[in-house]
Design a protein around this motif. Structure first.
Motif, PDB file in Angstrom:
ATOM      1  N   LEU A 152      -2.347 -61.249  -2.993  1.00 43.46           N
ATOM      2  CA  LEU A 152      -2.979 -61.762  -1.671  1.00 43.46           C
ATOM      3  C   LEU A 152      -3.065 -60.788  -0.741  1.00 43.46           C
ATOM      4  O   LEU A 152      -2.246 -59.939  -0.540  1.00 43.46           O
ATOM      5  CB  LEU A 152      -2.276 -63.007  -1.431  1.00 43.46           C
ATOM      6  N   ARG A 153      -4.161 -60.956   0.231  1.00 46.23           N
ATOM      7  CA  ARG A 153      -4.343 -60.038   1.226  1.00 46.23           C
ATOM      8  C   ARG A 153      -3.289 -60.691   2.353  1.00 46.23           C
ATOM      9  O   ARG A 153      -2.664 -61.452   2.134  1.00 46.23           O
ATOM     10  CB  ARG A 153      -5.692 -60.392   1.896  1.00 46.23           C
ATOM     11  N   ILE A 156      -2.539 -64.208   4.059  1.00 42.80           N
ATOM     12  CA  ILE A 156      -2.778 -65.248   3.143  1.00 42.80           C
ATOM     13  C   ILE A 156      -1.574 -65.482   2.419  1.00 42.80           C
ATOM     14  O   ILE A 156      -1.086 -65.054   1.302  1.00 42.80           O
ATOM     15  CB  ILE A 156      -3.877 -64.891   2.308  1.00 42.80           C
ATOM     16  N   SER A 157      -1.107 -66.937   2.756  1.00 51.12           N
ATOM     17  CA  SER A 157       0.011 -67.192   1.742  1.00 51.12           C
ATOM     18  C   SER A 157      -0.328 -68.166   0.589  1.00 51.12           C
ATOM     19  O   SER A 157      -1.418 -68.569   0.769  1.00 51.12           O
ATOM     20  CB  SER A 157       1.051 -68.144   2.716  1.00 51.12           C
ATOM     21  N   LEU A 160      -1.194 -71.698   1.854  1.00 48.24           N
ATOM     22  CA  LEU A 160      -2.548 -71.786   2.357  1.00 48.24           C
ATOM     23  C   LEU A 160      -3.423 -71.853   1.176  1.00 48.24           C
ATOM     24  O   LEU A 160      -4.487 -72.846   1.222  1.00 48.24           O
ATOM     25  CB  LEU A 160      -2.895 -70.509   3.175  1.00 48.24           C
ATOM     26  N   VAL A 161      -3.241 -70.923   0.277  1.00 47.86           N
ATOM     27  CA  VAL A 161      -4.284 -70.974  -0.913  1.00 47.86           C
ATOM     28  C   VAL A 161      -4.364 -72.294  -1.484  1.00 47.86           C
ATOM     29  O   VAL A 161      -5.334 -72.913  -1.953  1.00 47.86           O
ATOM     30  CB  VAL A 161      -4.170 -69.945  -1.708  1.00 47.86           C
ATOM     31  N   LEU A 202     -13.589 -67.961  -2.435  1.00 50.15           N
ATOM     32  CA  LEU A 202     -12.188 -67.893  -2.137  1.00 50.15           C
ATOM     33  C   LEU A 202     -11.713 -66.477  -2.363  1.00 50.15           C
ATOM     34  O   LEU A 202     -10.961 -65.712  -1.644  1.00 50.15           O
ATOM     35  CB  LEU A 202     -11.442 -68.790  -3.275  1.00 50.15           C
TER      36      LEU A 202
ATOM     37  N   GLN B 197      -6.511 -68.131  10.263  1.00 52.65           N
ATOM     38  CA  GLN B 197      -6.482 -67.774   8.806  1.00 52.65           C
ATOM     39  C   GLN B 197      -7.825 -68.327   7.678  1.00 52.65           C
ATOM     40  O   GLN B 197      -8.138 -67.461   7.058  1.00 52.65           O
ATOM     41  CB  GLN B 197      -5.256 -68.343   8.308  1.00 52.65           C
ATOM     42  N   TRP B 198      -8.109 -69.566   8.120  1.00 54.57           N
ATOM     43  CA  TRP B 198      -9.223 -69.947   7.421  1.00 54.57           C
ATOM     44  C   TRP B 198     -10.679 -69.332   7.536  1.00 54.57           C
ATOM     45  O   TRP B 198     -11.352 -68.805   6.603  1.00 54.57           O
ATOM     46  CB  TRP B 198      -9.433 -71.566   7.797  1.00 54.57           C
ATOM     47  N   ASP B 200     -10.742 -66.134   8.254  1.00 55.62           N
ATOM     48  CA  ASP B 200     -10.366 -64.875   7.799  1.00 55.62           C
ATOM     49  C   ASP B 200     -10.834 -64.987   6.147  1.00 55.62           C
ATOM     50  O   ASP B 200     -11.569 -64.196   5.687  1.00 55.62           O
ATOM     51  CB  ASP B 200      -9.093 -64.330   8.296  1.00 55.62           C
ATOM     52  N   LEU B 201     -10.300 -66.086   5.824  1.00 54.24           N
ATOM     53  CA  LEU B 201     -10.384 -66.384   4.393  1.00 54.24           C
ATOM     54  C   LEU B 201     -11.967 -66.798   3.920  1.00 54.24           C
ATOM     55  O   LEU B 201     -12.339 -66.042   2.875  1.00 54.24           O
ATOM     56  CB  LEU B 201      -9.677 -67.483   4.083  1.00 54.24           C
ATOM     57  N   ILE B 206      -9.691 -64.049  -0.444  1.00 59.34           N
ATOM     58  CA  ILE B 206      -8.208 -63.881  -0.494  1.00 59.34           C
ATOM     59  C   ILE B 206      -7.678 -62.796  -0.798  1.00 59.34           C
ATOM     60  O   ILE B 206      -6.294 -62.297  -0.977  1.00 59.34           O
ATOM     61  CB  ILE B 206      -7.518 -65.382  -1.093  1.00 59.34           C
TER      62      ILE B 206
END
Lengths: 210, 210
Positions: A152-153, A156-157, A160-161, A202, B197-198, B200-201, B206
């Motif tokens: 993951l970047r 980005i946890s 979160l995903v 995503l 974060q959203w 960014d995503l 990701i």
DNA sequence: ATGCTCACCAACCGATCGGTCAGTAAGCGC
DNA sequence: GCGCTTACTGACCGATCGGTTGGTGAGCAT
């Protein structure tokens, strides 16, 4: 249920009264919520009398919680069968979305039931006995993504995903019947294609490369 | 309410009974749903008697729909104030998310009310009088993204992006209080950071570049 | 002053709610 | 045979539900 000799051949193939009560309660509670369903309705739908429901369950609340727990349990058991070994990030994500989506549509009532619980006031949910069950299932999904966390970047946890994936699927499930009507300014694809678009979004984001 | 000379100075600063009924009904319906709230509870909370509620509203259903319509209207009026001109894709997305998130937390009861309506069985919602109001608000948001549609990657429609943004915000709003407890395997950031974060995503995906 | 409207309330209505109770009938160890 | 448990039912309970009725009192136009 009275399994006489004559009727036994038929009755045996039928579910027990207890099972029917639970099944019908799940459908009714999912459609109209705890307060929208009376015990009498459940009893009628299950083909028993009201007092019989109270024979199997001490209170309406107890019946409701048993139904909820059963729905959470079904989620966990289905999750057991999800195999993600030897999959890279994209593969895991795809399989996860596919499994989750399939589960939602296979058990629409149980799903709507949990969704209803999630939609109530948060303070109520926190004290609910199903809360730890939901928590455990969510943690298991995060665990599945944890194994590819290094792909993951930064920033980005896996949690979160996981939350994004579940959000999209649940919201998609809930508003699917509305899509056709909801679109004047735009249009959305149907389910399998929509799922593919989500994964694409995503993985690579929405912005066009310039 | 009886505005005598003595009490008028106090009473004038108070809301009218009708306003109080609507306000209290919104809170109660949001927390416990249509079937979970009795007219008597609404009346008590508003400081009037039950018959007075039926003086202002013919039926419980009518009161409920008025409250729902008011919540949808508040959404639309807040949307009026959202200015996105001269913003590129990232700017529009950020402002949209920020506005939507701020609105959700400013009007948590109205939000939960609509969310509850969305969580019911889809067939019921389709016939609901608030359905066109929800539809209109959604279409307006899609319209805002339509103006930068050419900046989106191929296969990514403005409607898709709008739905994803709204899904994430609504789901985040609904489960915020659960985040701290929900995380064993992972952890999520707090609201402003989560929102960043959203975005960014959404913009970049990701996957880590290799 | 009279007549009308509007806001408001106590008391009441039939229906239905969650839950109880007394009793019946079947299955089973003894 | 004889208890004991389990599954099940119809009749019933007090409370509360959405909604109605009859009436009071203030504001206002005539």
């Amino acid at each position: 249920m009275v399994p006489t000799l004559l009727a036994s051949a038929y009755e045996i193939s039928e579910k027990s009264a207890l099972t029917r009560i639970l099944a019908e309660a799940e459908v009714l509670f999912a459609e109209r919520g705890f307060d929208g369903v009376s015990i009498n309705e459940v009893a009628l739908a299950a083909g028993v009398c009201k007092a019989n429901v109270f024979h199997h369950f001490a209170t309406k609340q107890e019946l409701y919680e048993r139904v909820l727990a059963h729905a959470c349990d079904a989620f966990g058991r289905s999750l057991d069968a999800l195999e993600l070994k030897e999959q890279d990030l994209a593969g895991r994500l795809w399989r996860l979305m596919e499994w989750h989506n399939a589960f939602l549509y296979q058990r629409p009532h149980g799903t709507r039931l949990i969704l209803r619980e999630l939609t109530g006031s948060p303070t109520v949910l926190e004290r609910s006995p199903v809360f730890p069950l939901i928590q455990r299932n969510f943690d298991r999904i995060v665990g599945l993504l944890n194994e590819v966390a290094d792909k993951l970047r930064e920033g980005i946890s896996p949690a979160l995903v996981a939350k994004v994936v579940l959000s999209l699927n649940l919201f998609g499930f809930q508003t699917e019947r509305l899509n056709e009507k909801l679109m004047v300014a735009g249009s959305l694809a149907t389910r399998p294609e929509l799922q593919r678009q989500w994964l694409d979004l995503l993985l690579h984001g929405i912005e066009a490369p310039n």
